[in-house]
Scaffold this motif. Structure first.
Motif, short mmCIF file in Angstrom:
data_model
loop_
_atom_site.label_atom_id
_atom_site.label_comp_id
_atom_site.label_asym_id
_atom_site.label_seq_id
_atom_site.Cartn_x
_atom_site.Cartn_y
_atom_site.Cartn_z
N SER A 148 0.87 -1.17 0.00
CA SER A 148 0.00 0.00 0.00
C SER A 148 0.91 1.22 0.00
O SER A 148 1.99 1.18 0.59
CB SER A 148 -0.84 -0.08 1.28
OG SER A 148 -1.43 1.15 1.58
N ASN A 151 8.25 -3.73 6.57
CA ASN A 151 7.75 -2.48 7.16
C ASN A 151 8.81 -1.76 8.00
O ASN A 151 8.72 -0.56 8.19
CB ASN A 151 6.47 -2.73 7.96
CG ASN A 151 5.29 -2.89 7.03
OD1 ASN A 151 5.27 -2.29 5.94
ND2 ASN A 151 4.32 -3.69 7.42
N ILE A 175 5.10 3.90 2.38
CA ILE A 175 4.90 2.59 1.75
C ILE A 175 4.77 1.56 2.86
O ILE A 175 5.52 1.61 3.84
CB ILE A 175 6.11 2.17 0.87
CG1 ILE A 175 6.41 3.23 -0.20
CG2 ILE A 175 5.86 0.81 0.19
CD1 ILE A 175 7.66 2.92 -1.05
N ALA A 176 3.83 0.62 2.72
CA ALA A 176 3.72 -0.46 3.71
C ALA A 176 3.49 -1.79 3.02
O ALA A 176 2.83 -1.86 1.98
CB ALA A 176 2.57 -0.18 4.68
#
Lengths: 247, 247
Positions: free
Chosen positions: A9, A81, A88-89
């Motif tokens: 994501s 992460n 951004i993940a």
């Protein structure tokens, strides 16, 4: 080497798009830099389901890469992460067969486009939804959407710069959901051409304000001419929501 | 001179809080700079219902200022939105009696605190909600909230740095609303002390995870000691939602 499939994501606001470009901050360059550090200086090539433009967000972009690191599958989300930047993940990571390819194995995609119609702009939404302060006829947009659903040549609904030759795509669903002062367009299809979602939404909006009639859609498709369709709506409302694969 | 009451919204992410501070970008300094340009170099003092901290957002902050500009009342929203930066917006502007004061006339406020509980962080929410990836017992938090509702001395629930002497406040409502993976705390009261909402939410979360029992709340209130209450949750989840005035 093990191939990892990774759902990511990102907030598109701080990126010049997904794809690597010289001297620009892109999603791909940030991920490849992070993976290079993790792999002790060894370059790792990352392949995505497709590009997204500057300012476009992703809730469910899919990438793959090959690794020889002995990290257990269940630890990868946490590891990624810890090395990805804040915008951004990693959401889900799994080891997949070498035959898996983030782009070529994809069987479909879902995009969402979010807008809000309040008269005043909303500072809290400025990077996350398109401000369209006009009254919209949802039924007219739904009627126009029905003409676009199915298998068509979408030449009129993609950027004139599109390099792909085959412009036939199948749209499985276009749903228009009103949530208070927001309207969300959900588009599911086997694939989308360059700017296709943003041009479709721009054209639907012109039907929604009465500038165009939904009955014009078949002619626009038939014309195979980008100039016949509506405006390209801005990137901040667009989200790559899901990428689909068999099983 | 006419006094203007103005409801504003802002994204707190880019500000060192509401109040003017030397060499920092604050909401007040941005608004006063914009109004000074509009008033051809004449300084305009802006008064808000109260401060908000760095990173805290507002959906319905209220300010007032006096002006001699001959702008019709209905044009003010548009004029202000054309001179404000993108992260501040005017939502409603009206001419009011000189006796109106954004701070002293306020009869109450509503704050909301937004968090999300997914295991992974969400890049799209990083400035707009608190990431709290733990399972929460909503009933326990509601029970704790009932002890806090009403009129109490909130010394234990405000920053030890609070300068105000009278720490008695009335909380009219604490609602806890679950929306998918998000939980929103809605607090309405006649006034809130420094960090009070963030300490209340921090304490409710400790009841929600089982670290504390709701029955401890009366003792914490009684102690009048900040160290007895829970942690101060971070600013990004907090929204000044509404300021109330008579009629």
């Amino acid at each position: 080497m093990v191939r990892m499939k990774c759902v990511i994501s990102y907030d598109g606001s701080g990126f010049a798009g997904y794809q690597i470009q010289p001297a620009k901050r892109t999603v791909q360059s940030e991920i490849e830099s992070a993976l290079k550090v993790l792999h002790k200086g060894e370059a790792v090539k990352v392949t995505a389901s497709g590009r997204t433009d500057a300012g476009v967000h992703a809730r469910g972009q899919v990438i793959h890469f090959d690794t020889s690191l002995p990290i257990p599958e269940t630890k990868w989300v946490q590891v990624l992460n810890s090395i990805f930047p804040e915008d951004i993940a990693a959401i889900q990571v799994e080891a997949v067969d070498d035959a898996f390819h983030a782009r070529f194995s994809a069987t479909g995609k879902e995009y969402r486009y979010r807008l809000y119609t309040t008269p005043h702009r909303d500072p809290l939404k400025r990077f996350y939804a398109y401000h369209f302060p006009y009254s919209l006829n949802i039924e007219a947009m739904e009627e126009a959407a029905r003409y676009l659903t199915g298998t068509h040549d979408f030449t009129s609904f993609c950027s004139a710069k599109t390099e792909v030759k085959d412009k036939v795509r199948t749209i499985r669903k276009i749903a228009i959901v009103q949530e208070g002062e927001e309207i969300v367009f959900q588009l599911v299809g086997n694939g989308f051409l360059y700017n296709m979602v943003r041009i479709i939404v721009g054209t639907l909006l012109e039907c929604g304000t009465g500038k165009r009639s939904p009955e014009e859609i078949p002619e626009i498709l038939e014309a195979k001419d980008r100039s016949k369709a509506g405006k390209t709506v801005p990137p901040e409302g667009l989200y790559l929501w899901n990428v689909f694969y068999d099983n």
